[in-house]
Motif scaffolding. Structure first.
Motif, PDB file in Angstrom:
ATOM      1  N   LYS A   1       0.839  -1.214   0.000  1.00  0.00           N
ATOM      2  CA  LYS A   1       0.000   0.000   0.000  1.00  0.00           C
ATOM      3  C   LYS A   1       0.869   1.257   0.000  1.00  0.00           C
ATOM      4  CE  LYS A   1      -3.894   0.601   0.319  1.00  0.00           C
ATOM      5  NZ  LYS A   1      -4.861   0.871  -0.776  1.00  0.00           N
ATOM      6  N   MET A   2       1.955   1.240   0.745  1.00  0.00           N
ATOM      7  CA  MET A   2       2.859   2.401   0.784  1.00  0.00           C
ATOM      8  C   MET A   2       3.461   2.659  -0.594  1.00  0.00           C
ATOM      9  SD  MET A   2       5.014   2.297   4.352  1.00  0.00           S
ATOM     10  CE  MET A   2       5.875   3.845   4.033  1.00  0.00           C
ATOM     11  N   ILE A   3       3.914   1.587  -1.271  1.00  0.00           N
ATOM     12  CA  ILE A   3       4.533   1.756  -2.598  1.00  0.00           C
ATOM     13  C   ILE A   3       3.494   2.235  -3.604  1.00  0.00           C
ATOM     14  CG2 ILE A   3       5.694   0.549  -4.496  1.00  0.00           C
ATOM     15  CD1 ILE A   3       6.956  -1.299  -2.344  1.00  0.00           C
ATOM     16  N   GLU A   4       2.267   1.718  -3.497  1.00  0.00           N
ATOM     17  CA  GLU A   4       1.199   2.174  -4.390  1.00  0.00           C
ATOM     18  C   GLU A   4       0.898   3.651  -4.153  1.00  0.00           C
ATOM     19  OE1 GLU A   4      -3.494   1.177  -5.212  1.00  0.00           O
ATOM     20  OE2 GLU A   4      -2.142  -0.494  -4.772  1.00  0.00           O
ATOM     21  N   SER A   5       0.882   4.065  -2.879  1.00  0.00           N
ATOM     22  CA  SER A   5       0.658   5.476  -2.556  1.00  0.00           C
ATOM     23  C   SER A   5       1.742   6.353  -3.168  1.00  0.00           C
ATOM     24  CB  SER A   5       0.630   5.674  -1.030  1.00  0.00           C
ATOM     25  OG  SER A   5      -0.428   4.942  -0.455  1.00  0.00           O
ATOM     26  N   GLU A   6       2.973   5.870  -3.108  1.00  0.00           N
ATOM     27  CA  GLU A   6       4.086   6.631  -3.694  1.00  0.00           C
ATOM     28  C   GLU A   6       3.916   6.744  -5.202  1.00  0.00           C
ATOM     29  OE1 GLU A   6       8.859   6.831  -2.997  1.00  0.00           O
ATOM     30  OE2 GLU A   6       8.070   4.899  -3.646  1.00  0.00           O
ATOM     31  N   ARG A   7       3.482   5.674  -5.845  1.00  0.00           N
ATOM     32  CA  ARG A   7       3.243   5.728  -7.296  1.00  0.00           C
ATOM     33  C   ARG A   7       2.139   6.716  -7.653  1.00  0.00           C
ATOM     34  NH1 ARG A   7       3.675  -0.832  -8.055  1.00  0.00           N
ATOM     35  NH2 ARG A   7       5.883  -0.904  -8.664  1.00  0.00           N
ATOM     36  N   LEU A   8       1.220   6.924  -6.732  1.00  0.00           N
ATOM     37  CA  LEU A   8       0.111   7.867  -6.970  1.00  0.00           C
ATOM     38  C   LEU A   8       0.488   9.294  -6.587  1.00  0.00           C
ATOM     39  CD1 LEU A   8      -2.831   5.635  -5.710  1.00  0.00           C
ATOM     40  CD2 LEU A   8      -2.319   6.264  -8.078  1.00  0.00           C
ATOM     41  N   GLY A   9       1.762   9.496  -6.219  1.00  0.00           N
ATOM     42  CA  GLY A   9       2.240  10.857  -5.978  1.00  0.00           C
ATOM     43  C   GLY A   9       2.315  11.271  -4.531  1.00  0.00           C
ATOM     44  N   GLU A  10       1.982  10.404  -3.594  1.00  0.00           N
ATOM     45  CA  GLU A  10       2.033  10.751  -2.172  1.00  0.00           C
ATOM     46  C   GLU A  10       3.446  10.553  -1.622  1.00  0.00           C
ATOM     47  OE1 GLU A  10      -0.959   8.742   0.133  1.00  0.00           O
ATOM     48  OE2 GLU A  10      -2.410   8.817  -1.517  1.00  0.00           O
ATOM     49  N   ALA A  11       3.794  11.349  -0.608  1.00  0.00           N
ATOM     50  CA  ALA A  11       5.097  11.200   0.045  1.00  0.00           C
ATOM     51  C   ALA A  11       5.013  10.059   1.050  1.00  0.00           C
ATOM     52  CB  ALA A  11       5.472  12.491   0.761  1.00  0.00           C
ATOM     53  N   VAL A  12       6.011   9.189   1.067  1.00  0.00           N
ATOM     54  CA  VAL A  12       6.030   8.055   1.997  1.00  0.00           C
ATOM     55  C   VAL A  12       7.385   8.000   2.704  1.00  0.00           C
ATOM     56  CG1 VAL A  12       4.411   6.690   0.628  1.00  0.00           C
ATOM     57  CG2 VAL A  12       6.868   6.430   0.227  1.00  0.00           C
ATOM     58  N   ASP A  13       7.418   7.244   3.800  1.00  0.00           N
ATOM     59  CA  ASP A  13       8.654   7.084   4.576  1.00  0.00           C
ATOM     60  C   ASP A  13       9.511   6.002   3.914  1.00  0.00           C
ATOM     61  OD1 ASP A  13      10.658   6.694   6.384  1.00  0.00           O
ATOM     62  OD2 ASP A  13       9.360   6.594   8.157  1.00  0.00           O
ATOM     63  N   ARG A  14      10.447   6.428   3.052  1.00  0.00           N
ATOM     64  CA  ARG A  14      11.277   5.467   2.322  1.00  0.00           C
ATOM     65  C   ARG A  14      12.252   4.729   3.237  1.00  0.00           C
ATOM     66  NH1 ARG A  14      12.885   8.723  -3.241  1.00  0.00           N
ATOM     67  NH2 ARG A  14      11.020   8.159  -4.436  1.00  0.00           N
ATOM     68  N   THR A  15      12.652   5.394   4.328  1.00  0.00           N
ATOM     69  CA  THR A  15      13.557   4.731   5.286  1.00  0.00           C
ATOM     70  C   THR A  15      12.864   3.548   5.941  1.00  0.00           C
ATOM     71  OG1 THR A  15      14.612   6.856   5.739  1.00  0.00           O
ATOM     72  CG2 THR A  15      15.002   5.086   7.326  1.00  0.00           C
ATOM     73  N   LEU A  16      11.594   3.731   6.284  1.00  0.00           N
ATOM     74  CA  LEU A  16      10.803   2.638   6.864  1.00  0.00           C
ATOM     75  C   LEU A  16      10.696   1.474   5.871  1.00  0.00           C
ATOM     76  CD1 LEU A  16       8.956   1.562   9.136  1.00  0.00           C
ATOM     77  CD2 LEU A  16       7.054   2.788   8.053  1.00  0.00           C
TER      78      LEU A  16
END
Length: 788
Positions: free
Chosen positions: A254-269
C-alpha cells in the motif's frame, strides 16, 4: 590425470603461427602421503617438544667483549645486530639459568551445581536484555561464565538453553504485535521497532556468548551460529503469527502504491522492513512475488487509461518517467535483484501491450514532425536490451516489410523512406550495433545449435545480411567477426563449415574481395594445416622421436590473416615441450627461413582423468591442462604454488582456477569456498567428482570474450581508422595540391566508409601538418597546401 589433445599457437617472424592439440598419459590422482616441508627460518627449525612431565627452558646470555680500539661492544657467540651501546667494563659470563614448569597432576573439581548456577546467571542476563532491564552482573563475568561452561564440555547444553530462552522472548515479542494499530504506517513502525530491538538484543547475546560461537558451533557443522539461530527463530514465529506477516506485506504494498500515486512516503521505513525480509530469507516468496503481481495490475490499468487520454509523445514521456521511478525504487529500498523483473513488468504493461496503438496513433506524427527526441525512446537506445537488440531489429524490419508489401503494394517511395529511417535507427549508437550483429552471427554459427537445420541457418544469415547493409561502421563488424571466427575455427566450435563459407561468400558479394581477403585466408590456413599434420605423422621425426601416449595436431597460421594475440607464457609439461620441439624441427626442415612462435592461449586439450567414482575425459584449455597436471603429484596446492609452477599470468591464472573450481563442473575444490580466487586460497583434487557423461566440457572459457579482448579489438579498429583517414587526406591533397578546410572535410566524408566527427578529422589534419605532409597557406590558414 592425463591429457589427450591440446592446441597451442605460435607466431613466426616469417609470418607463421601454429596452434597444437595433444594426447597425454593418464593423469591419476596422487595417493595420500606425508609431505615434508622445510621452513626458511633464520633462527633454525622449530619442533614440538616431547611430552615430559616438566619442560626446561635454558637461557644463555651472550657475553660482550670490549674492543680496546672501539667505543662499541662486539657480540661474541650470538647472531644478531651489534647494539650501539658503550660501557666501561665488560660483564663477566653469567651462569645459565633454568626455568622449571611442572604440570598439575590432578584436574580441579567443579563446584556443586556449577552448570545450573552458571546458567541461572546467564539466563537472568538474557532475560534482562530482552526485557530492556538493567542486569547486576557485568559483561566480563557473563563472558567468563560462557567460557567456563564451554571449557568443561557443556557447550551443547548451553546452546540449547540459550535457544530456548531466546525463542520464548522472540515469540512473545511477535505475538504482542497481533491486533495492533489499524493504521498501516503505525503498524509498520511497530514491526520495524520489534525487528530493530531483536537485532540489538541478538548482537548483545552473541557478544556475551562469543566463545560458544567460536568453539562449540564451529565444531558442530550442522549447528547455526547464534545470529543465524536468532534469525531462524524470528522467521519461524513471524510465520506462526500469520496476521503480522500478512499485514506487514499488505502495508508495504500500500505504501509503494501510494508513492506511485504521488504521495510522500517514509522510504527509510520501507528500506528497513525490506532489508528485514531479505535477512530472514523470505523476501522473494513473501514480498517480491505479490509486489510484481500488484505492479502488473497497477500499470495494466494505468496504461489503458493514459493511452486513451494522451497523445503518443506525452505517453512515451510518461512511460520514461515511470521506468526511471521504478529504477530509483530499486536503488532506494527494493532488493537489487528485483530490478530486472520489475522493469520488465512495467515495460510489458506500458509498452508491449500498446505497441500497435503507439504505431497507429503516433508514428507518422513523430516522423512528420521530426520528433527526434521522442523517436529515440526505441530499440537501439536501450542498453539493457543489447542482448536482444539484433533479434528485435530483425522482427521490426520483418514487420515493416510486411506492411510495405501487403498494405502499400511495394510502393517504391515508401520503401526508400523505410530504408532511410532504418539506417538512421541502426546507426544511432555508433559501432555498438555492428559489434552486436557480429556476436549474433557468432552465436548462430557456433557449435551447439543442433536444433537448427541448414535451411533455417541459411535463412537467418540472409536476414542478418539485410541489417548488415545498413551498418556504416563495417570495419567494427569485420574486426569482431574475424575475432569470433578465429576462435570457432581454432577451437573446433563451428556448427557448419559450409555455413561459414556461405556467410563469407555473402559478405564478399556485399563488400568485395578486399573485405573478406583475410577471412578467406584463415580457411586456407586451416586446410593447409591438415596437410602439414598428415605429412608430420608420416615423417621420420614423428615415427622415431615422439613421446608415447600423446596425440597432437597443430594449426600453422599466417600472421597477417588472424587477429593479433598477446604472447602468454606458461611452463608446459615435459612431454609437450618435447612434442613441440620435434614438430618445430620437422616444420623448419620443410619450410626454411620461417620462425614459429607458439600461441599458448589458443591451445586446447582432452585429458584422460581417473576419479575414484570413474574415468572421464575432460575437454579443457591448455592453461587448464597445465594446472590440472600439477595434481598428478600433489593432493593440495596453494594459489602461489600453482602460480610458481605454471608461470601463467596472474589474471589469466585466476580465471583458469575459477573455471576449474567455481563453475558447474568442479574438477578441483577451492578452500575456502567462494566465487573469487584470492591470494591465500588453496586447491584440492575433487575426489568426489562425478558426472553422467564420459566426455565433459569444463567451462569453455576460451570462447568467452574478456573485457580486455573487447577493448583491444575496438582500439585496433580505431587505430586502423586513423591510418585510413591519414591515407585519404594525403590521397585527396596529392590530387588537388591546394584545398580549403571545408572542401577537404566534405571530400573526406564522401570517401570514408565509417562515421567520424569533424573534430576528429581536424586532429588528423593537424597531425599531418606536424609531420610535414601538409602546410597552411601563409595568407589564409583555412587553405592547405600539399608538400610534395
Amino acid at each position: 590425470m592425463s591429457h589427450p589433445n591440446p592446441n597451442n599457437s605460435t607466431n613466426n617472424h616469417s609470418n607463421k603461427r601454429s596452434s597444437a592439440s595433444h594426447n597425454f598419459p593418464a593423469m591419476k590422482k596422487a595417493k595420500s602421503q606425508a609431505v615434508a616441508s622445510s621452513l626458511d627460518n633464520k633462527n633454525g627449525l622449530h619442533h614440538q617438544p616431547p611430552p615430559h612431565h616438566h619442560i626446561h627452558f635454558d637461557t644463555d646470555l651472550a657475553s660482550i667483549e670490549e674492543d680496546p680500539n672501539s667505543n662499541h661492544p662486539i657480540p661474541v657467540g650470538s647472531s644478531g645486530v651489534t647494539s650501539n651501546l658503550s660501557r666501561k667494563k665488560a660483564t663477566p659470563p653469567q651462569p645459565a639459568k633454568k626455568l622449571v614448569i611442572k604440570l598439575l597432576k590432578a584436574k580441579p573439581t567443579l563446584p556443586t551445581n556449577f552448570e545450573e548456577n552458571t546458567w541461572a546467571t546467564l539466563k537472568s542476563a538474557i532475560s534482562a536484555i530482552f526485557l530492556k532491564q538493567p542486569d547486576p552482573c557485568d559483561l566480563e563475568k557473563l563472558y567468563q561464565a560462557v567460557n567456563d561452561l564451554c571449557l568443561h564440555k557443556m557447550g551443547g547444553s548451553l546452546y540449547q538453553r540459550i535457544e530456548k530462552e531466546c525463542e520464548a522472548h522472540i515469540s512473545a515479542a511477535l505475538q504482542s504485535l497481533v491486533g495492533q494499530s489499524e493504521d498501516l504506517v503505525v503498524f509498520l513502525s511497530l514491526v520495524e521497532k520489534c525487528w530493530q530491538d531483536f537485532c540489538d538484543q541478538m548482537l548483545m547475546i552473541r557478544g556475551i556468548a562469543l566463545y560458544l560461537d567460536r568453539t562449540y558451533v564451529k565444531q558442530a557443522p550442522s549447528t547455526r551460529s547464534l545470529w543465524d539461530m536468532g534469525l531462524q527463530l524470528f522467521r519461524k514465529h513471524l510465520a506462526l503469527a500469520g496476521e503480522v506477516e500478512h499485514k506487514t506485506v499488505f502495508g508495504l504494498l500500500k505504501m509503494i502504491e501510494s508513492e506511485r500515486l504521488g504521495e510522500a512516503v517514509d522510504r527509510t521505513l520501507l528500506n528497513h522492513l525490506l532489508k528485514m525480509f531479505t535477512a530472514l530469507g523470505i523476501y522473494s516468496e513473501s514480498f517480491e512475488k505479490p509486489f510484481l503481481e500488484r505492479t502488473s495490475e497497477f500499470y495494466a490499468a494505468e496504461g489503458v487509461k493514459y493511452m486513451q487520454q494522451s497523445d503518443v509523445p506525452d505517453y512515451l514521456k510518461h512511460v520514461e518517467i515511470r521506468l526511471h521511478e521504478e529504477h530509483e525504487r530499486c536503488v532506494l529500498y527494493l532488493d537489487a535483484n528485483t530490478r530486472k523483473p520489475l522493469v520488465a513488468t512495467a515495460e510489458r504493461q506500458l509498452l508491449e501491450r500498446h505497441i500497435s496503438a503507439i504505431l497507429d496513433k503516433g508514428f507518422v506524427m513523430l516522423m512528420d514532425g521530426n520528433r527526434i527526441e521522442d523517436l529515440q525512446r526505441g530499440i537501439v537506445m536501450d542498453e539493457e536490451k543489447d542482448k536482444d537488440m539484433v533479434s528485435c531489429l530483425l522482427e521490426f524490419k520483418a514487420s515493416l516489410d510486411t506492411i510495405w508489401e501487403e498494405s502499400f503494394a511495394k510502393n517504391e517511395a515508401f520503401c526508400n523512406t523505410i530504408k532511410d529511417a532504418f539506417e538512421h535507427l541502426v546507426n544511432f549508437r555508433q559501432n555498438r550495433p555492428a559489434e552486436l550483429i557480429a556476436k549474433f552471427l557468432d552465436e548462430r554459427l557456433r557449435a551447439g545449435n543442433k536444433g537448427t537445420s541448414e535451411e533455417e541457418l541459411e535463412g537467418t544469415l540472409d536476414k542478418v545480411l539485410v541489417l548488415f547493409r545498413f551498418i556504416q561502421g563495417k570495419d567494427v563488424f569485420e574486426a569482431f567477426y574475424k575475432k569470433d571466427l578465429a576462435k570457432r575455427l581454432l577451437l573446433g566450435k563451428t556448427a557448419s563449415i559450409d555455413a561459414e563459407k556461405s556467410m563469407i561468400s555473402k559478405l564478399k558479394t556485399e563488400c568485395g574481395s578486399q573485405f573478406t581477403n583475410k577471412l578467406e585466408g584463415m580457411f586456407k590456413d586451416i586446410e593447409l594445416s591438415k596437410e602439414i599434420n598428415e605429412s608430420f605423422k608420416q615423417s621420420s621425426q614423428a615415427r622415431t622421436k615422439l613421446p608415447s601416449g600423446i596425440e597432437m595436431s597443430v594449426h600453422v597460421l599466417t600472421t597477417g590473416y588472424w587477429p593479433t594475440y598477446p604472447p602468454m607464457d606458461v611452463r608446459l609439461p615435459h612431454e609437450l615441450n618435447v612434442y613441440q620441439d620435434i614438430f618445430k624441427e620437422f616444420y623448419l626442415s620443410k619450410y626454411s627461413g620461417r620462425r614459429l612462435m607458439w600461441q599458448n592461449s589458443l591451445g586446447h586439450c582432452v585429458l584422460k582423468a581417473e576419479f575414484p567414482k570413474g574415468k572421464k575425459e575432460l575437454a579443457v584449455s591448455l592453461f587448464q591442462t597445465v594446472v590440472l597436471m600439477l595434481f598428478n603429484d600433489a593432493q593440495k596446492l596453494s594459489f602461489q604454488d600453482i602460480k610458481d609452477s605454471t608461470s601463467i599470468e596472474d589474471k589469466e591464472l585466476r580465471r583458469t582456477l575459477q573455471s576449474l573450481a567455481c563453475g558447474k563442473v568442479r574438477v578441483l575444490q577451492k578452500l575456502p569456498k567462494g566465487r573469487e580466487v584470492e591470494d591465500d586460497d588453496s586447491f584440492e583434487f575433487n575426489e568426489g567428482f562425478t558426472a553422467p557423461l564420459y566426455r565433459i566440457k569444463v567451462n569453455a572459457i576460451q570462447m568467452k570474450e574478456t573485457v580486455e579482448e573487447n577493448t583491444s579489438t575496438t582500439e585496433r579498429v580505431f587505430q586502423d581508422r586513423q591510418y585510413q583517414v591519414d591515407a585519404a587526406i594525403v590521397r585527396i591533397m596529392k590530387t588537388r595540391k591546394v584545398l580549403s578546410h571545408t572542401l577537404l572535410i566534405t571530400e573526406l566524408f564522401q570517401q570514408l566508409k565509417f562515421p567520424i566527427k569533424p573534430a576528429d578529422l581536424k586532429k588528423r589534419i593537424e597531425s599531418l601538418i606536424d609531420r610535414e605532409y601538409l602546410e597552411r597557406d601563409k595568407n589564409n590558414p583555412q587553405i592547405y597546401n600539399y608538400l610534395a
